[in-house]
Design a protein around this motif. Sequence first.
Motif, PDB file in Angstrom:
ATOM      1  N   PHE A 351       0.860  -1.086   0.082  1.00  0.00           N
ATOM      2  CA  PHE A 351      -0.073  -0.132   0.022  1.00  0.00           C
ATOM      3  C   PHE A 351       0.859   1.227   0.243  1.00  0.00           C
ATOM      4  O   PHE A 351       0.475   2.133  -0.668  1.00  0.00           O
ATOM      5  CB  PHE A 351      -0.909   0.063   1.133  1.00  0.00           C
ATOM      6  CG  PHE A 351      -2.089   1.026   1.326  1.00  0.00           C
ATOM      7  CD1 PHE A 351      -3.064   0.877   0.335  1.00  0.00           C
ATOM      8  CD2 PHE A 351      -1.764   2.258   1.793  1.00  0.00           C
ATOM      9  CE1 PHE A 351      -4.148   1.901   0.519  1.00  0.00           C
ATOM     10  CE2 PHE A 351      -2.824   3.303   1.749  1.00  0.00           C
ATOM     11  CZ  PHE A 351      -3.896   3.064   0.977  1.00  0.00           C
ATOM     12  N   ASN A 352       1.827   1.283   1.069  1.00  0.00           N
ATOM     13  CA  ASN A 352       2.548   2.617   1.052  1.00  0.00           C
ATOM     14  C   ASN A 352       3.974   2.412   0.196  1.00  0.00           C
ATOM     15  O   ASN A 352       4.861   3.271   0.454  1.00  0.00           O
ATOM     16  CB  ASN A 352       2.906   2.788   2.451  1.00  0.00           C
ATOM     17  CG  ASN A 352       1.646   3.318   3.248  1.00  0.00           C
ATOM     18  OD1 ASN A 352       0.936   4.037   2.619  1.00  0.00           O
ATOM     19  ND2 ASN A 352       1.383   2.721   4.257  1.00  0.00           N
ATOM     20  N   ALA A 353       4.054   1.482  -0.656  1.00  0.00           N
ATOM     21  CA  ALA A 353       5.527   1.100  -1.302  1.00  0.00           C
ATOM     22  C   ALA A 353       5.641   2.244  -2.488  1.00  0.00           C
ATOM     23  O   ALA A 353       4.548   2.640  -2.973  1.00  0.00           O
ATOM     24  CB  ALA A 353       5.498  -0.079  -1.783  1.00  0.00           C
ATOM     25  N   PRO A 354       6.944   2.747  -2.362  1.00  0.00           N
ATOM     26  CA  PRO A 354       7.102   3.676  -3.502  1.00  0.00           C
ATOM     27  C   PRO A 354       7.214   3.362  -4.877  1.00  0.00           C
ATOM     28  O   PRO A 354       8.179   3.676  -5.752  1.00  0.00           O
ATOM     29  CB  PRO A 354       8.444   4.129  -3.067  1.00  0.00           C
ATOM     30  CG  PRO A 354       9.289   3.191  -2.527  1.00  0.00           C
ATOM     31  CD  PRO A 354       8.044   2.384  -1.878  1.00  0.00           C
ATOM     32  N   PHE A 355       6.135   2.649  -5.489  1.00  0.00           N
ATOM     33  CA  PHE A 355       6.044   2.248  -6.745  1.00  0.00           C
ATOM     34  C   PHE A 355       4.868   2.646  -7.383  1.00  0.00           C
ATOM     35  O   PHE A 355       3.884   3.091  -6.639  1.00  0.00           O
ATOM     36  CB  PHE A 355       6.001   0.688  -6.888  1.00  0.00           C
ATOM     37  CG  PHE A 355       7.424   0.155  -6.246  1.00  0.00           C
ATOM     38  CD1 PHE A 355       8.641   0.334  -6.619  1.00  0.00           C
ATOM     39  CD2 PHE A 355       7.182  -0.888  -4.928  1.00  0.00           C
ATOM     40  CE1 PHE A 355       9.865  -0.265  -5.814  1.00  0.00           C
ATOM     41  CE2 PHE A 355       8.215  -1.293  -4.233  1.00  0.00           C
ATOM     42  CZ  PHE A 355       9.576  -1.224  -4.782  1.00  0.00           C
ATOM     43  N   GLY A 356       4.799   2.750  -8.719  1.00  0.00           N
ATOM     44  CA  GLY A 356       3.615   3.298  -9.407  1.00  0.00           C
ATOM     45  C   GLY A 356       2.601   1.773  -9.421  1.00  0.00           C
ATOM     46  O   GLY A 356       2.860   0.948  -8.876  1.00  0.00           O
ATOM     47  N   ALA A 357       1.489   2.064 -10.080  1.00  0.00           N
ATOM     48  CA  ALA A 357       0.466   1.186  -9.846  1.00  0.00           C
ATOM     49  C   ALA A 357       0.618  -0.147 -10.867  1.00  0.00           C
ATOM     50  O   ALA A 357       0.386  -1.251 -10.344  1.00  0.00           O
ATOM     51  CB  ALA A 357      -0.895   1.711 -10.517  1.00  0.00           C
ATOM     52  N   VAL A 358       1.110   0.136 -11.996  1.00  0.00           N
ATOM     53  CA  VAL A 358       1.597  -0.973 -12.767  1.00  0.00           C
ATOM     54  C   VAL A 358       2.416  -1.937 -12.101  1.00  0.00           C
ATOM     55  O   VAL A 358       2.547  -3.238 -12.049  1.00  0.00           O
ATOM     56  CB  VAL A 358       2.079  -0.694 -14.121  1.00  0.00           C
ATOM     57  CG1 VAL A 358       2.412  -1.814 -14.816  1.00  0.00           C
ATOM     58  CG2 VAL A 358       0.821   0.183 -14.923  1.00  0.00           C
ATOM     59  N   ALA A 359       3.577  -1.305 -11.546  1.00  0.00           N
ATOM     60  CA  ALA A 359       4.623  -1.916 -10.807  1.00  0.00           C
ATOM     61  C   ALA A 359       3.951  -2.725  -9.716  1.00  0.00           C
ATOM     62  O   ALA A 359       4.436  -3.868  -9.360  1.00  0.00           O
ATOM     63  CB  ALA A 359       5.934  -1.128 -10.275  1.00  0.00           C
TER      64      ALA A 359
END
Length: 414
Positions: A351-359
């Motif tokens: 949820f709070n990971a610094p990635f975009g939606a696709v990643a």
Amino acid sequence: MNNAHTPFATPRLHALDNLRALMMWLGIVLHVAINHLTLADSPLPWRDPKTSPVADLLLIFIHSFRMPVFFVLAGFFVALLVERRGANGMQKNRGLRLALPFVLFWPPLFALTTVLAMVFIHLTVRGVPGIDTALTPARQPGGTPFNTMHLWFLYQLFWLSVAAWAGVRLQRFVPVRLRAMAARVFIGLASRRWGFAVLALPLAVTGSFYPSGIVAGSSSFLPPFAEWVQSGLFFVFGWYVHAQQERLLALFAARCKGHALAGLACFVATLVLLGASKASGAHSLPPLPHAAFWIALAYNACAWLWSLALIGGFVRYLPRQNAVLAYLSQSSYWVYLVHMLGTIGFGILLFNAPFGAVAKMGLNIAATSLVALASYQLLVRHTPIGRLLNGQRGGEEEKRSTSKSTNARVLAAK
């Protein structure tokens, strides 16, 4: 004709097993995509902060053919069981393979999924993990918090099997001419290139009662009539395909590319109609006349075409089952049962990971797939649970014979 020597009368149809395994795995992709929808009317009450139109497209794309294919295959295999074991033998098998797993697995899965869902909803609303029953979406008056969740397929399929059992037992009271006419209609529609349009019409009528034109699954223990029509028509179609499986499967194989392209055209038409319908509502433009009906017609035409294309494509290009496909096929039932725990659980962790939606979607799909397969290997494959879900598999010699004969028939259809 002596069916004892036809390829499609052999014990296993690996092409259809392979297809069923792929459809099971696409359930992971679909339920991960729901975490990242940009749509305001998401089917689930939680959402990751990173959203993407890719998730929207994946949802409508996979939903267009995944369950239709499942129900066509289900009707086909129920007819196969009736042919081999009789109506009572079929119903006993469906009770062991559908009803018993539902009864055993629904309670723990419902409890665990509910807890994870509440944590995800808390994250969505307040940004931190937690559980607050006040955030649970309100139910309809007189409603119940209990539902079949993603196991609705098992639930509906069991009752469709009961209906098939009753139909077989009562068929002696139905005039032979009427039964023959029903068979001619379905087999004729399956054979004609335009048959998909006729089959889509009743689904367009039921879909027109939904705002978007697309029947949304309720997961209710008492599903609305539209859901029974939607699943039941594909099931009955699969039942009648079995009656002339050699000719029809070969025909689907020969036409798979054309069906796929025509389905793509209907899918694009669906997107255009959906866009036009939303634009008319958002910009106070004149409403599209009977928009829900036309959306439902295009979408269900796509469902029929892509279902036939996938069945035919797998019969033509993937008739054999290697070690990887066999493993995925055998594990698919277990993966189907437990995958929601992964898609929600890993959604919480990311949820709070610094990635975009696709990643995030890619990581969730990979993690859920790996954990589900690992749990199958360690907890299910060589245990009574595995035997409950998959039954007893045939020998290798029988499987090689099935693959060889099926492949020979497909080559003859090219």
